[in-house]
Enzyme design. Structure first.
Site, short mmCIF file in Angstrom:
data_model
loop_
_atom_site.label_atom_id
_atom_site.label_comp_id
_atom_site.label_asym_id
_atom_site.label_seq_id
_atom_site.Cartn_x
_atom_site.Cartn_y
_atom_site.Cartn_z
N SER A 1 0.81 -1.21 0.00
CA SER A 1 0.00 0.00 0.00
C SER A 1 0.84 1.26 0.00
O SER A 1 0.30 2.36 -0.01
CB SER A 1 -0.92 0.00 1.23
N HIS B 1 -2.52 -3.12 -5.98
CA HIS B 1 -3.01 -2.77 -4.64
C HIS B 1 -4.53 -2.82 -4.54
O HIS B 1 -5.24 -1.98 -5.08
CB HIS B 1 -2.51 -1.37 -4.27
N GLU C 1 -5.62 -0.27 -7.36
CA GLU C 1 -4.57 0.62 -7.86
C GLU C 1 -3.52 -0.20 -8.61
O GLU C 1 -3.01 -1.19 -8.07
CB GLU C 1 -3.89 1.36 -6.71
N ASN D 1 -3.79 6.02 -0.29
CA ASN D 1 -3.19 6.20 1.03
C ASN D 1 -2.42 7.51 1.15
O ASN D 1 -2.21 7.99 2.27
CB ASN D 1 -2.29 5.01 1.36
#
Length: 291
Positions: free
Chosen positions: A119, A140, A152, A190
């Site tokens: 992440s 991800h 992702e 994130n």
């Protein structure tokens, strides 16, 4: 290449969710972990989670039986070498991920695509330690994997176009949506989400509000489905801290400095739901704020 089989390293929260969606989408899945107990628990959890989907009419009983039949487990990491795609979903520590790749590489088919569910860690750096940086990329998934729509896709500096396009097709077959992110610390989701969570912890640390008031403020004032501290507990406070450290070190900006209170909770082993204590205590019938 036509990807039909998938090897998954790690049977934890992310690994079993990834196995779940791949099996339902018709892929053959081989999942590994360091203990048989972890693998057995993962398969049992997948079975229960697909049962819920059957109960809601989203999956037929026949599809569930077929999906569970596609999931195999092994304690031997090397057995993943014959799959078309490998997804590393181990703990968010770079040394652990590198050790996994080093053990796995001698056993991979030349055409196998190697990916990481990291992440936040640099895909370029992870890829540089392998024999196939052009066939390596970030893959991800969001948590919980069966529910969340986004994946992702992160290309390292060496990732080639055929590898990227192959992963786009995989995401489409899973029925999810791909977002392409550049290889910068924490990527897109994130990079935005973790500083918000970290700021919520600072708000608690500085006494601006209690756990309950902070979470209710964001749920009722910003229409968030979960409060930031509740979400941190769901993600895992150790994961949140690891991502904030990557952001702080990778971007060299003090605005990403992890809150000392977040560090203290992790040092105490209060990591959230997975340890039954975090910003909430989950050991009773109803979660109770710990501050």
């Amino acid at each position: 290449m036509d990807i039909k089989s998938v090897g998954i390293v790690g049977a934890g929260q992310m690994g079993n969710g990834i196995a779940h969606v791949f099996a339902l989408a018709g892929f053959d899945v081989l999942m590994t972990d360091i203990s048989q107990d972890a693998l057995d628990k993962a398969v049992a959890l997948i079975d229960r989670n697909i049962d819920r989907q059957v109960g809601r009419g989203k999956v037929s009983a026949e599809d569930k039986a077929a999906a569970m039949g596609r999931i195999k487990t092994t304690l031997k990491l090397t057995e993943l070498g014959q799959t078309d795609l490998v997804i590393e979903a181990a703990t968010e520590r770079e040394t652990v991920k590198q050790a996994i790749f080093e053990d796995l590489l001698p056993h991979l088919k030349p055409e196998t695509i190697l990916t990481s569910n990291t992440s936040s860690i640099s895909i370029t750096r992870l890829a540089s330690r392998t024999d196939r940086p052009e066939k390596f990329m970030g893959f991800h998934f969001m948590n919980p994997v069966p529910v969340m729509q986004l994946v992702e896709l992160i290309r390292g500096i060496a990732t080639d176009e055929p590898t990227y396009q192959a992963m786009v097709k995989v995401v489409e077959k899973l029925g999810k949506t791909a977002a392409s992110a550049e290889d910068f610390p924490a990527f897109i989701v994130n990079r935005i989400l973790m500083p918000m969570i970290n700021e919520a912890v600072y708000t608690l640390y500085e006494g601006v509000g209690s756990v309950k008031s902070i979470d209710e403020s964001l749920k009722l004032g910003a229409n968030h489905p979960m409060g930031p501290l509740e979400l941190a507990d769901f993600i895992g406070l150790d994961t949140c801290l690891a991502i904030m450290n990557v952001l702080h070190e990778g971007l060299a900006d003090t605005k990403y400095r992890p809150c000392p209170l977040l560090t203290k909770y992790v040092e105490a082993g209060w990591l959230g739901r997975k340890t039954q204590r975090g910003f909430y205590d989950y050991r009773g019938e109803v979660p109770v704020p710990t501050r």
